[in-house]
Motif scaffolding. Structure first.
Motif, short mmCIF file in Angstrom:
data_model
loop_
_atom_site.label_atom_id
_atom_site.label_comp_id
_atom_site.label_asym_id
_atom_site.label_seq_id
_atom_site.Cartn_x
_atom_site.Cartn_y
_atom_site.Cartn_z
N UNK A 1 -8.56 13.59 0.90
CA UNK A 1 -9.34 12.69 -0.12
C UNK A 1 -8.42 11.34 0.05
N UNK A 2 -9.20 10.35 -0.73
CA UNK A 2 -8.60 9.13 -1.01
C UNK A 2 -7.40 9.19 -1.79
N UNK A 3 -7.41 9.91 -2.71
CA UNK A 3 -6.32 10.35 -3.82
C UNK A 3 -5.14 10.69 -3.06
N UNK A 4 -5.47 11.72 -1.89
CA UNK A 4 -4.21 12.26 -1.08
C UNK A 4 -3.50 11.24 -0.44
N UNK A 5 -4.31 10.12 0.09
CA UNK A 5 -3.87 9.09 1.01
C UNK A 5 -2.95 8.13 -0.08
N UNK A 6 -3.64 7.69 -1.25
CA UNK A 6 -2.79 7.22 -2.21
C UNK A 6 -1.39 7.71 -2.65
N UNK A 7 -1.65 8.92 -2.81
CA UNK A 7 -0.45 9.81 -3.54
C UNK A 7 0.82 9.71 -2.25
N UNK A 8 0.19 9.99 -0.94
CA UNK A 8 1.12 10.05 -0.06
C UNK A 8 1.81 8.72 0.17
N UNK A 9 1.00 7.69 0.10
CA UNK A 9 1.74 6.27 0.46
C UNK A 9 2.50 5.96 -1.00
N UNK A 10 2.18 6.23 -1.96
CA UNK A 10 3.22 6.22 -3.38
C UNK A 10 4.22 6.89 -3.26
N UNK A 11 4.34 8.17 -2.72
CA UNK A 11 5.70 8.85 -2.33
C UNK A 11 6.32 8.03 -1.23
N UNK A 12 5.72 7.74 -0.24
CA UNK A 12 6.47 6.81 0.69
C UNK A 12 7.21 5.53 -0.01
N UNK A 13 6.51 4.98 -0.76
CA UNK A 13 7.34 3.86 -1.31
C UNK A 13 8.41 4.23 -2.37
N UNK A 14 8.14 5.34 -2.97
CA UNK A 14 9.47 5.70 -3.73
C UNK A 14 10.44 6.04 -2.82
N UNK A 15 10.20 6.86 -1.86
CA UNK A 15 11.15 7.45 -0.67
C UNK A 15 12.08 6.01 -0.25
N UNK A 16 11.24 5.00 0.18
CA UNK A 16 11.86 3.80 0.65
C UNK A 16 12.37 2.91 -0.40
N UNK A 17 12.26 3.27 -1.70
CA UNK A 17 12.60 2.47 -2.70
C UNK A 17 12.12 0.95 -2.78
N UNK A 18 10.79 0.81 -2.44
CA UNK A 18 10.20 -0.20 -2.39
C UNK A 18 9.90 -1.07 -3.70
N UNK A 19 10.26 -2.38 -3.84
CA UNK A 19 10.02 -2.84 -5.19
C UNK A 19 8.80 -2.89 -5.63
N UNK A 20 8.50 -2.86 -6.94
CA UNK A 20 7.13 -2.86 -7.35
C UNK A 20 6.62 -4.09 -7.18
N UNK A 21 7.37 -5.26 -7.19
CA UNK A 21 6.62 -6.67 -6.98
C UNK A 21 6.52 -7.19 -5.51
#
Length: 180
Positions: free
Chosen positions: A36-56
């Motif tokens: 699902x699209x939601x699965x893609x978004x969740x995966x990418x969100x988890x990657x951002x958290x894993x890499x400590x990507x800044x919100x801005x």
């Protein structure tokens, strides 16, 4: 066994943070199958958290991020690549894992994330009108809900054929020693 090339399958939950086992599995993965699209978004969100990507972070910088944990040095504080490195080697999405999607909407979500190039996204094309995947502007304020975006039916048999095609391409690249 003749070629020495192996393919493995692992299931990961995209409902929480990556565990050490998840990161290890993903480092060895060649294909991510999104339902699902939601699965893609969740995966990418988890990657951002894993890499400590800044919100801005800018959309342009976000698009240059890897699509798999371990694609950058673990000692780095963040995954945002140095612009000079990107200029030399091109964008990071040329490395990482392929995406196998059940429909064009999910495939477009992968492409629009910027973390995959079109050639690394597999989706059923047999029973649909020809669709050219095009990158669109990231729109976090979309009026559509995930459920509305997922209205397209999933033909599991055709999706499985796309996954097999992706696996065949991975196998061929590994066999011939080709890059991504």
């Amino acid at each position: 066994k003749m070629t020495g090339v192996t393919l493995s399958v692992t299931t990961l939950s995209v409902a929480s943070d990556f565990t050490k086992e998840d990161v290890s599995s993903l480092r060895n993965a060649d294909i991510a199958c999104f339902s699902t699209i939601k699965g893609v978004k969740s995966y990418l969100s988890m990657l951002d958290e894993h890499f400590k990507v800044p919100e801005d972070i800018t959309d342009e910088d976000r698009r240059a991020l890897p699509n798999i944990p371990g694609a950058v040095d673990e000692d780095m504080d963040e995954a945002v690549p140095d612009p000079e490195i990107l200029e030399e080697v091109g964008s990071i999405p040329n490395a990482g894992i392929m995406a196998a999607c059940p429909n064009t909407n999910t495939a477009k979500e992968c492409l629009n994330s910027g973390r995959w190039i079109a050639e690394h996204i597999y989706y059923p094309k047999d029973r649909q009108q020809a669709v050219e995947l095009k990158t669109e502007v990231i729109d976090s304020d979309s009026d559509k809900t995930d459920e509305e975006e997922e209205e397209e039916d999933i033909d599991v048999e055709v999706w499985a054929a796309s996954i097999v095609q992706a696996a065949g391409d991975v196998y061929e690249r590994k066999f011939w020693g080709g890059g991504w």
